[in-house]
Design a protein around this motif. Structure first.
Motif, PDB file in Angstrom:
ATOM      1  N   CYS A 147       0.631  -1.729  -0.098  1.00 23.86           N
ATOM      2  CA  CYS A 147      -0.266   0.108  -0.022  1.00 23.86           C
ATOM      3  C   CYS A 147       1.007   1.508   0.037  1.00 23.86           C
ATOM      4  O   CYS A 147       0.226   2.393  -0.575  1.00 23.86           O
ATOM      5  N   ARG A 148       1.814   1.495   0.610  1.00 20.30           N
ATOM      6  CA  ARG A 148       2.958   2.412   0.906  1.00 20.30           C
ATOM      7  C   ARG A 148       3.250   2.634  -0.043  1.00 20.30           C
ATOM      8  O   ARG A 148       3.071   3.844  -1.049  1.00 20.30           O
ATOM      9  N   GLU A 149       3.076   2.152  -1.261  1.00 24.45           N
ATOM     10  CA  GLU A 149       3.801   2.004  -3.442  1.00 24.45           C
ATOM     11  C   GLU A 149       2.850   2.583  -4.197  1.00 24.45           C
ATOM     12  O   GLU A 149       2.200   3.242  -4.870  1.00 24.45           O
ATOM     13  N   ALA A 150       1.186   1.739  -3.568  1.00 26.14           N
ATOM     14  CA  ALA A 150       0.626   1.920  -4.597  1.00 26.14           C
ATOM     15  C   ALA A 150      -0.082   2.123  -4.656  1.00 26.14           C
ATOM     16  O   ALA A 150      -1.483   3.184  -5.065  1.00 26.14           O
ATOM     17  N   GLN A 151       0.192   3.483  -3.719  1.00 24.19           N
ATOM     18  CA  GLN A 151      -1.386   4.454  -3.466  1.00 24.19           C
ATOM     19  C   GLN A 151      -1.211   5.497  -4.521  1.00 24.19           C
ATOM     20  O   GLN A 151      -1.808   6.319  -4.962  1.00 24.19           O
ATOM     21  N   PRO A 159      -3.791   9.253   1.561  1.00 22.66           N
ATOM     22  CA  PRO A 159      -2.871   8.956   2.139  1.00 22.66           C
ATOM     23  C   PRO A 159      -2.118   7.834   3.553  1.00 22.66           C
ATOM     24  O   PRO A 159      -3.315   7.983   4.083  1.00 22.66           O
ATOM     25  N   PHE A 160      -1.389   7.134   2.516  1.00 20.93           N
ATOM     26  CA  PHE A 160      -1.109   5.894   3.499  1.00 20.93           C
ATOM     27  C   PHE A 160       0.449   6.066   4.103  1.00 20.93           C
ATOM     28  O   PHE A 160       0.974   6.420   3.652  1.00 20.93           O
ATOM     29  N   THR A 161       0.495   5.453   5.117  1.00 17.28           N
ATOM     30  CA  THR A 161       2.047   5.480   5.943  1.00 17.28           C
ATOM     31  C   THR A 161       1.612   3.993   7.141  1.00 17.28           C
ATOM     32  O   THR A 161       0.417   3.320   7.421  1.00 17.28           O
ATOM     33  N   GLU A 186       4.085  17.086  -2.583  1.00 17.53           N
ATOM     34  CA  GLU A 186       2.748  16.321  -3.209  1.00 17.53           C
ATOM     35  C   GLU A 186       2.199  15.218  -3.625  1.00 17.53           C
ATOM     36  O   GLU A 186       3.064  14.576  -3.111  1.00 17.53           O
ATOM     37  N   PRO A 187       0.468  14.826  -3.528  1.00 15.75           N
ATOM     38  CA  PRO A 187       0.663  13.614  -3.882  1.00 15.75           C
ATOM     39  C   PRO A 187       1.057  12.555  -4.130  1.00 15.75           C
ATOM     40  O   PRO A 187       1.081  11.359  -3.604  1.00 15.75           O
ATOM     41  N   GLU A 189       4.475  12.937  -5.138  1.00 19.61           N
ATOM     42  CA  GLU A 189       5.784  11.935  -3.853  1.00 19.61           C
ATOM     43  C   GLU A 189       5.654  11.760  -3.051  1.00 19.61           C
ATOM     44  O   GLU A 189       6.750  11.478  -2.451  1.00 19.61           O
ATOM     45  N   PHE A 190       5.027  11.166  -2.736  1.00 21.40           N
ATOM     46  CA  PHE A 190       3.994  11.128  -1.495  1.00 21.40           C
ATOM     47  C   PHE A 190       4.952   9.676  -0.804  1.00 21.40           C
ATOM     48  O   PHE A 190       6.017   9.369  -0.017  1.00 21.40           O
ATOM     49  N   PRO A 191       4.920   8.433  -1.565  1.00 20.48           N
ATOM     50  CA  PRO A 191       6.088   7.247  -1.848  1.00 20.48           C
ATOM     51  C   PRO A 191       6.804   7.413  -1.399  1.00 20.48           C
ATOM     52  O   PRO A 191       7.536   6.653  -0.717  1.00 20.48           O
ATOM     53  N   ASP A 192       7.746   8.335  -2.925  1.00 22.04           N
ATOM     54  CA  ASP A 192       8.847   8.542  -2.797  1.00 22.04           C
ATOM     55  C   ASP A 192       9.029   9.579  -1.109  1.00 22.04           C
ATOM     56  O   ASP A 192      10.753   8.648  -0.942  1.00 22.04           O
ATOM     57  N   PHE A 193       8.522  10.067  -0.521  1.00 24.53           N
ATOM     58  CA  PHE A 193       8.806  10.472   0.251  1.00 24.53           C
ATOM     59  C   PHE A 193       8.789   9.647   1.728  1.00 24.53           C
ATOM     60  O   PHE A 193       9.947   9.673   2.546  1.00 24.53           O
ATOM     61  N   LEU A 194       8.086   8.622   1.517  1.00 30.70           N
ATOM     62  CA  LEU A 194       8.058   7.706   2.440  1.00 30.70           C
ATOM     63  C   LEU A 194       9.435   6.507   2.416  1.00 30.70           C
ATOM     64  O   LEU A 194      10.236   6.415   3.286  1.00 30.70           O
ATOM     65  N   THR A 195       9.192   6.653   1.323  1.00 36.67           N
ATOM     66  CA  THR A 195      10.611   5.921   0.818  1.00 36.67           C
ATOM     67  C   THR A 195      11.964   5.515   0.637  1.00 36.67           C
ATOM     68  O   THR A 195      12.901   5.810   1.891  1.00 36.67           O
TER      69      THR A 195
END
Length: 220
Positions: A147-151, A159-161, A186-187, A189-195
């Motif tokens: 889910c972290r990256e599929a979002q 937003p998933f964390t 930005e939405p 970019e969120f998976p990139d940010f979490l990674t």
């Protein structure tokens, strides 16, 4: 240190998702890429380094097992051999079985297309997560990784964390709050940010070191 500098330093040094590193186009919502990402999530769920899990994921693709149909036709001994050669030896026998069962279930329940899982769940995040966990080998950790990256493409997840992300954010002095964290970028970019948070945490980075690295890059 200004927060903008921290975020910029994070994204500049560590802001590549694991799926992107594998050459997967999750934003394209491509069935084969979603399948390969789920396989990667299964492999990354084990208590093994991300590096070895990524190597094993690539090894499966190198054998041509890039769709549920192709993996389902593979032999257990061949899967085990590939995993062993990729450095996944401690878990090769069990994981060879789990991968085969995962492929067979996707074929049987979703006609080989994980997008059908999304539609079966009526695009409800909790139901999607429940269905993902019906695959043997995909527990809470595997579902979190997926889910972290599929979002980025299954927008209802955003937003998933998850706990791993929160731990990484805490180590850099950021609040453990999904609303706060998702507002920093930005939405898309969120998976990139979490990674980036997770990669930086694994590398032992601090907020100060990331900010200094970002400033040095600007000065070059």
């Amino acid at each position: 240190m200004p927060q903008d500098s921290l975020i910029s330093g994070l994204l500049r040094r560590y802001g590549e998702t694991y799926s992107s590193e594998l050459g997967l186009d999750l934003p394209g919502n491509i069935p084969a890429h979603l399948f390969r990402w789920l396989c990667a999530c299964l492999l990354m769920s084990a208590p093994i380094s991300a590096r070895l899990a990524m190597r094993a994921t690539r090894a499966l693709a190198d054998k041509g097992w890039t769709t549920p149909a192709k993996l389902a036709l593979s032999h257990w001994a061949d899967r085990k051999s590939v995993l062993t050669a990729a450095g996944y030896a401690r878990f090769d026998e069990k994981t060879a079985t789990l991968l085969g069962e995962l492929a067979e279930k996707i074929m049987a329940d979703y006609d080989g297309d994980l997008r059908a899982l999304r539609e079966k769940a009526h695009r409800d995040p909790l139901t999607e997560r429940k269905l993902l966990k019906e695959f043997k080998g995909i527990g809470d950790v595997g579902a979190d990784i997926f889910c972290r990256e599929a979002q980025v493409v299954w927008k209802e997840l955003y937003p998933f964390t998850d706990d791993r992300t929160y731990a990484a954010a805490r180590s850099l002095g950021l609040p453990e709050d999904v609303t706060y964290l998702s507002a920093l970028v930005e939405p898309e970019e969120f998976p990139d940010f979490l990674t980036a948070l997770i990669r930086a945490d694994m590398a032992g980075e601090t907020a100060a070191s990331l900010g200094q690295s970002n400033q040095a890059t600007k000065d070059e």
